[in-house]
Design a protein around this motif. Structure first.
Motif, short mmCIF file in Angstrom:
data_model
loop_
_atom_site.label_atom_id
_atom_site.label_comp_id
_atom_site.label_asym_id
_atom_site.label_seq_id
_atom_site.Cartn_x
_atom_site.Cartn_y
_atom_site.Cartn_z
N THR A 1 46.78 42.26 39.06
CA THR A 1 48.10 42.64 39.54
C THR A 1 48.28 42.21 41.00
OG1 THR A 1 47.39 44.83 40.29
CG2 THR A 1 48.15 44.64 37.99
N GLN B 1 49.65 44.02 43.18
CA GLN B 1 49.35 45.21 43.98
C GLN B 1 47.88 45.24 44.38
OE1 GLN B 1 50.13 48.91 41.97
NE2 GLN B 1 49.89 50.14 43.83
N ARG B 2 47.02 44.90 43.45
CA ARG B 2 45.58 44.90 43.74
C ARG B 2 45.23 43.80 44.74
NH1 ARG B 2 40.29 43.61 41.85
NH2 ARG B 2 39.05 45.49 41.51
N VAL C 1 36.76 42.73 46.21
CA VAL C 1 36.11 42.60 44.92
C VAL C 1 34.83 41.80 45.10
CG1 VAL C 1 36.36 41.70 42.59
CG2 VAL C 1 38.35 42.62 43.78
N ASN D 1 38.56 46.51 51.33
CA ASN D 1 38.31 46.96 49.97
C ASN D 1 38.38 45.75 49.07
OD1 ASN D 1 38.12 48.39 47.59
ND2 ASN D 1 40.29 48.97 47.55
N GLY E 1 46.77 37.53 41.98
CA GLY E 1 47.48 38.49 41.16
C GLY E 1 48.96 38.21 41.12
N GLU F 1 45.93 44.32 33.93
CA GLU F 1 46.22 45.58 34.62
C GLU F 1 45.06 45.99 35.52
OE1 GLU F 1 47.10 48.26 31.45
OE2 GLU F 1 49.15 47.50 31.17
N ALA G 1 43.91 44.36 48.81
CA ALA G 1 42.67 43.80 49.33
C ALA G 1 42.93 42.96 50.58
CB ALA G 1 41.98 42.97 48.26
#
Length: 378
Positions: free
Chosen positions: A352, A354-355, A377, A375, A170, A348, A359
């Protein structure tokens, strides 16, 4: 918590895709109470550590390079020192010498390996290196793939599927300058309207020769931004074949790149080999709300650019299909705009900084002993 990132090169010497990922993690994790150090090799190392966006960079002397692998005698002692102070050691693969350092300098700390790419080019050396590589990967607590596509298509990653998490790369758009009206005006006067754009280091696997073939077929304007080993060869071909619709601009600062991205019709990313494992330039284009053209090579490029949704995907090393894709987006501006809007929405939702940082924070805490559940993906 303190995390040590280890990779063969870093800012200020280089700032490519892996380096930008390390930067985003080191910078972003601070707000979660996680400090970062980065250890890298350099031809001219700084005598003291450097500071960059809230993290420390330690450089050691690079002695030589062989088969794209950098070596250093001094790195063993510095790795021992920094790993002793770290709670988690984060390796960025591939770099075979890194495996050697890890083997002969035991540290006893939890290990995360971000698996950026298979080793594609050095097939002969890979046979020799393979036992060490698998010893290294077996010893990691967690291995991170950057896309589900790469996990599914990598013979190496599938061997470790039980401990592989998928965390897409990201970018933080705040790290990029906003399109500057003055630079946009300058480039508008220099280039034709609605040009197609490539951004990246000019390496063997980027498929630039097929882009030049497609440019010759369509006569559409193609702007190539980036430097590297192939730049001279490409300039000679452009001059020899009189490709007046191809503009080789060389390496440019981010201020110019964001201006050009705002002006272009679409980003063209013709990488044709698995060495292109993800393609952060695609994320930059999605961040800018631009449609993309990329090749289906079984890697993260087709995870970022969904064919028929955020742009077009074509077979690799196929100038005719690439020419057709260029012509399609040139002829159908409304479709190109629709793809661009979908690309921005996908950025978005998926890409990102942030995402990505969130993680990794949960992953660090999970293996480093802090409270928290990863958390990730899937």
């Amino acid at each position: 918590m303190r995390v040590l990132h280890f990779f063969k090169t870093y800012w200020p010497d280089t700032f490519g895709g892996v380096e930008r990922t390390i930067h985003a993690l080191a910078k972003g994790c601070r707000s979660y109470g996680i400090e970062a150090d980065v250890l890298a090799l350099s031809p001219k190392p700084a005598p003291e550590y450097l500071e960059f966006d809230g993290h420390r960079i330690f450089q050691v002397k690079q002695d030589f390079e062989l088969a794209s692998t950098a070596f250093s005698h001094d790195v063993f002692g510095k790795f021992r020192e920094l790993s002793s102070r770290a709670d988690v050691v984060h390796f960025h693969f591939p770099w075979p010498f890194m495996d050697v350092v890890n083997l002969v300098t035991p540290h006893g700390k939890p290990v995360v390996v971000t698996y950026h790419s298979d080793i594609v080019k050095q097939k002969g050396l890979l046979r020799l290196y393979s036992p060490l590589m698998h010893h290294f990967l077996r010893g990691a607590d967690r291995v991170v793939a950057t896309s589900p596509n790469y996990l599914a298509s990598s013979a190496v990653l599938t061997r470790y599927r039980q401990k592989v998490d998928v965390i897409p790369l990201g970018l933080d758009e705040n790290d990029y300058p906003a399109p500057d009206p003055e630079r946009m005006s300058y480039w508008s006067n220099q280039l034709p309207e609605g040009f197609f754009m490539f951004v990246g280091v000019l390496r063997y696997y980027k498929g630039i020769r097929f882009l030049l073939d497609a440019a010759a077929k369509t006569n559409l304007a193609v702007v190539i931004v980036g430097g590297g080993g192939l730049e001279r060869e490409l300039r000679q071909r452009v001059e020899k074949e009189r490709l007046s619709n191809v503009y080789l601009l060389g390496a440019l600062p981010d201020q110019d790149k964001t201006a050009l991205l705002s002006l272009c019709r679409a980003l063209v990313f013709p990488s044709h080999l698995r060495s292109e494992a993800f393609g952060l330039s695609l994320v930059e284009a999605a961040m800018a709300g631009k449609p993309m053209i990329s090749c289906e090579i079984g890697t993260g490029t087709s995870f970022v650019n969904l064919g028929g949704v955020t742009g077009l995907t074509i077979p690799p090393a196929d100038p005719e299909k690439l020419a057709q894709a260029l012509q399609r987006l040139w002829s159908n501006r409304h479709e190109a705009e629709r793809f661009g809007q979908a690309a921005r929405a996908r950025y978005e939702a998926m890409f990102t900084a942030q995402r990505m940082v969130g993680a990794y924070v949960e992953l660090y805490r999970a293996i480093g002993g802090d409270q928290g559940t990863a958390n990730l993906v899937s």
